[in-house]
Motif scaffolding. Sequence first.
Motif, PDB file in Angstrom:
ATOM      1  N   ASN A 192       2.026  -3.531   0.776  1.00 13.41           N
ATOM      2  CA  ASN A 192       2.878  -4.006  -0.311  1.00 13.41           C
ATOM      3  C   ASN A 192       3.388  -2.870  -1.187  1.00 13.41           C
ATOM      4  O   ASN A 192       4.293  -3.066  -2.003  1.00 13.41           O
ATOM      5  CB  ASN A 192       2.120  -5.023  -1.167  1.00 13.41           C
ATOM      6  N   LYS A 193       2.835  -1.698  -1.014  1.00 12.58           N
ATOM      7  CA  LYS A 193       3.288  -0.533  -1.780  1.00 12.58           C
ATOM      8  C   LYS A 193       4.361   0.254  -1.032  1.00 12.58           C
ATOM      9  O   LYS A 193       4.877   1.252  -1.545  1.00 12.58           O
ATOM     10  CB  LYS A 193       2.100   0.392  -2.086  1.00 12.58           C
ATOM     11  N   GLY A 194       4.688  -0.178   0.192  1.00 13.60           N
ATOM     12  CA  GLY A 194       5.667   0.540   1.007  1.00 13.60           C
ATOM     13  C   GLY A 194       6.875  -0.307   1.332  1.00 13.60           C
ATOM     14  O   GLY A 194       7.313  -1.146   0.536  1.00 13.60           O
ATOM     15  N   VAL A 195       7.425  -0.114   2.544  1.00 15.08           N
ATOM     16  CA  VAL A 195       8.668  -0.798   2.931  1.00 15.08           C
ATOM     17  C   VAL A 195       8.492  -2.307   3.066  1.00 15.08           C
ATOM     18  O   VAL A 195       9.467  -3.049   3.040  1.00 15.08           O
ATOM     19  CB  VAL A 195       9.232  -0.235   4.260  1.00 15.08           C
ATOM     20  N   LEU A 196       7.250  -2.780   3.204  1.00 15.88           N
ATOM     21  CA  LEU A 196       6.997  -4.214   3.336  1.00 15.88           C
ATOM     22  C   LEU A 196       6.747  -4.891   1.997  1.00 15.88           C
ATOM     23  O   LEU A 196       6.347  -6.054   1.950  1.00 15.88           O
ATOM     24  CB  LEU A 196       5.810  -4.452   4.269  1.00 15.88           C
ATOM     25  N   ASN A 197       6.994  -4.171   0.904  1.00 18.23           N
ATOM     26  CA  ASN A 197       6.804  -4.747  -0.425  1.00 18.23           C
ATOM     27  C   ASN A 197       7.539  -6.075  -0.559  1.00 18.23           C
ATOM     28  O   ASN A 197       8.745  -6.150  -0.363  1.00 18.23           O
ATOM     29  CB  ASN A 197       7.311  -3.772  -1.487  1.00 18.23           C
ATOM     30  N   SER A 198       6.788  -7.137  -0.838  1.00 16.78           N
ATOM     31  CA  SER A 198       7.407  -8.448  -0.969  1.00 16.78           C
ATOM     32  C   SER A 198       6.426  -9.412  -1.618  1.00 16.78           C
ATOM     33  O   SER A 198       5.203  -9.199  -1.622  1.00 16.78           O
ATOM     34  CB  SER A 198       7.822  -9.010   0.396  1.00 16.78           C
ATOM     35  N   TYR A 199       6.969 -10.487  -2.145  1.00 16.05           N
ATOM     36  CA  TYR A 199       6.157 -11.533  -2.751  1.00 16.05           C
ATOM     37  C   TYR A 199       5.214 -12.149  -1.721  1.00 16.05           C
ATOM     38  O   TYR A 199       4.036 -12.410  -2.013  1.00 16.05           O
ATOM     39  CB  TYR A 199       7.094 -12.604  -3.320  1.00 16.05           C
ATOM     40  N   LEU A 200       5.690 -12.385  -0.504  1.00 16.14           N
ATOM     41  CA  LEU A 200       4.861 -13.039   0.501  1.00 16.14           C
ATOM     42  C   LEU A 200       3.691 -12.174   0.967  1.00 16.14           C
ATOM     43  O   LEU A 200       2.598 -12.679   1.225  1.00 16.14           O
ATOM     44  CB  LEU A 200       5.723 -13.478   1.691  1.00 16.14           C
ATOM     45  N   ILE A 201       3.916 -10.862   1.076  1.00 20.29           N
ATOM     46  CA  ILE A 201       2.804  -9.966   1.417  1.00 20.29           C
ATOM     47  C   ILE A 201       1.792  -9.958   0.270  1.00 20.29           C
ATOM     48  O   ILE A 201       0.571 -10.008   0.484  1.00 20.29           O
ATOM     49  CB  ILE A 201       3.327  -8.537   1.693  1.00 20.29           C
ATOM     50  N   ALA A 237      11.967  -9.426  -1.860  1.00 16.79           N
ATOM     51  CA  ALA A 237      11.374  -8.263  -1.202  1.00 16.79           C
ATOM     52  C   ALA A 237      12.165  -7.019  -1.569  1.00 16.79           C
ATOM     53  O   ALA A 237      13.366  -7.086  -1.865  1.00 16.79           O
ATOM     54  CB  ALA A 237      11.362  -8.451   0.319  1.00 16.79           C
ATOM     55  N   GLY A 238      11.476  -5.885  -1.546  1.00 14.30           N
ATOM     56  CA  GLY A 238      12.109  -4.636  -1.914  1.00 14.30           C
ATOM     57  C   GLY A 238      13.296  -4.278  -1.045  1.00 14.30           C
ATOM     58  O   GLY A 238      14.294  -3.734  -1.528  1.00 14.30           O
ATOM     59  N   PHE A 239      13.215  -4.597   0.249  1.00  9.83           N
ATOM     60  CA  PHE A 239      14.274  -4.120   1.145  1.00  9.83           C
ATOM     61  C   PHE A 239      15.544  -4.950   1.078  1.00  9.83           C
ATOM     62  O   PHE A 239      16.527  -4.649   1.740  1.00  9.83           O
ATOM     63  CB  PHE A 239      13.739  -3.963   2.571  1.00  9.83           C
ATOM     64  N   LEU A 240      15.566  -5.990   0.227  1.00  9.76           N
ATOM     65  CA  LEU A 240      16.809  -6.728   0.021  1.00  9.76           C
ATOM     66  C   LEU A 240      17.869  -5.861  -0.639  1.00  9.76           C
ATOM     67  O   LEU A 240      19.069  -6.073  -0.438  1.00  9.76           O
ATOM     68  CB  LEU A 240      16.549  -7.986  -0.814  1.00  9.76           C
TER      69      LEU A 240
END
Length: 509
Positions: free
Chosen positions: A250-259, A398-401
Motif C-alpha cells: 500500500n506504500k507503493g504502486v498498489l496504493n489503494s483503499y481496497l489494499i 487508488a494512487g495510480f488513477l
Amino acid sequence: MKSKFEAADIGVIGLGVMGKNLALNIVDNGFSVAAFDLDKAKVEAAEHQAATEVAGREQRLFGVESLAEILASVKAPRVFLLSVPAGRAVDSICDALIEAGAIAEDIVIDTGNSLWTDTVAREKHYQGKLTFFSSAVSGGEVGARFGPSLMPSGDKAAWDRIAPIFTAIAAKVDNETGKPLERHQPGDVIEQGEPCTAYIGPAGSGHYVKMVHNGIEYADMQLICETFHFMQTGLGMSTVQIAEVFERWNKGVLNSYLIEISAEVLRQVDPQTEKPLVEIILDKAGQKGTGLWTAVSSLQLGCPASTIAEAVYARSMSTQKDLRLQLASSLKGPAIAPVSAEEQQQTIDALEAALYCAKVTAYAQGFQMIAMQAKEQHWELDYAAIARIWRAGCIIRAGFLSTISDAFEANDNLSNLLLAEGFASKLNELQGQWRQVVAQAVIKGIPVPCISSALAYFDSLRCEVLPANLLQGQRDFFGSHTFERVDAPKGEFYHITWSESPRKLVKIN
C-alpha cells in the motif's frame, strides 16, 4: 400548503443509510435540508442526529411529514435528492411529486444504483412534468457522510444549478499530490482541493460510468482475493503475514483503499473464537447486480472485459458451497510442497507485479467499455476527468488513477489504456513475473481466474493473428456465414461451396 420551513436549499427524500448521510453531509457544508421518508422514525432520527452533531450551531435539517410539505419547504428553483431503492420506488416518488404539485422546472436527482437505460427512459418520460436528473454515488455510507465520488448526468442546465452543492459535498483530493484530503468528523469542511465530481454527460452516462466503476471494483477485489489465496495456500503464510505484505504494498504502486482495508480485515480477530476473523467468515460472496450488468453490457457491446466477467463468475462460484464441499473429497489436486524463505519472497514480489498488471488490465477493459458505449450513444465524455473523480470518495480509489488521468490527458483518442506508453512499458517489464504467478498457480492447483484472464487479455491484444480465422472457416462450413480475406479489401465477403466437388470460392458482394 403552508410549511413550517420554507427556505431549504434542497429536499432529501429517502433517509436510509445513504440518504441520511448525504443529507448530513449537505448540512455540514452550510446548506439547509428539508428531509422526508415514509418511515417517520427515520425522519426523527435524522433530525436528532443533525441537532446533536451541530450542537451550538444553527439547525439546518428539518423533517417534513409529506411530499406536499417538502414541495412547500424548498425554495425555488426547487431541487430534490432522491435516495430510494432502484426500480419502481423511483417512479413512485416521481409520480407522487407530480401529483403533489411538482412542476417541469423542479429537479429530481436519482442517486440510487439505477440501470443506466432506465435513467435514459425516465428522463424522456418525465420531460415537461419535472426535470429528471441522476447522479451515481460511490463510497458507501462513509463516503456519503464525509465525501463521496459523484457521477452526475442529464440536463446540463440542471447540473449548473446542482453543482454548488455537489462540489461542496464531494470528496476532495490535493491538487498537487492527487491524494485524498480526508475528513472524519461531523461539521468538518474541506474547501480546498479538487472535488471528486464532474458533469459526466447526457442522461444515463453517469449511471453507466458508475456501473463500470462497480465492474472494475468486482475485478479489483477478486484480484486481491486471489493474491491472498495464493499466499495462504501456495506459500503457507498466515493472515497476519499477508496483512503485513498488503500494508507494504500500500506504500507503493498498489496504493489503494481496497489494499488498505484488506490488510485491516486480515488483522481482525474474531471476538468469539479469537481466531482470525477471515477464517470464520463463510466463503460465500454476495452481489447486488452492477457487476453482472457490466459483464452483460460488455457482451452486448462486443467489448472484451473477461477479467470483470470472471470476477462476477467467481462470486457465483463461491455460492456453490455445497457442491464444492462434495467435490473437494473426490476431485484431487496436486500436493503443494513447502517453499524456502527465498522462494517465498521471490513469489511475493512476483505476486505484486501480477496484481499490478492485472489491475491495469481490468481498468483498461472498463475504460474501453465506457468509450465504446459513448460512441454508440453519441456521448462526449472526458475520460481524464472520470479517472480524476475516482481518486477519492469511491471504493476503487487508488494512487495510480492519477497516472490513468495523465494518460488520457496526453492522448484524447486513447482507445485502450494498454496503448499508453507508460502502461505498455510497465506491463512489458513485469510480464515475466505475471506469467510466473499464473504458471505456479496452475501447477499448485490454486484458482486465479481473474489474474489468468487478465494475462490472456494481454496476450490476445498483442497477437497480430488469432485463431478466429479457423473459427470463421468452421462457421462458413456449417452455416455459410462467409469470411473476409487477408488479401482482399475490408468489407468483401467470400464463401466456399463446401458441399460441392470440386469446392469453389464464391464472392458474396
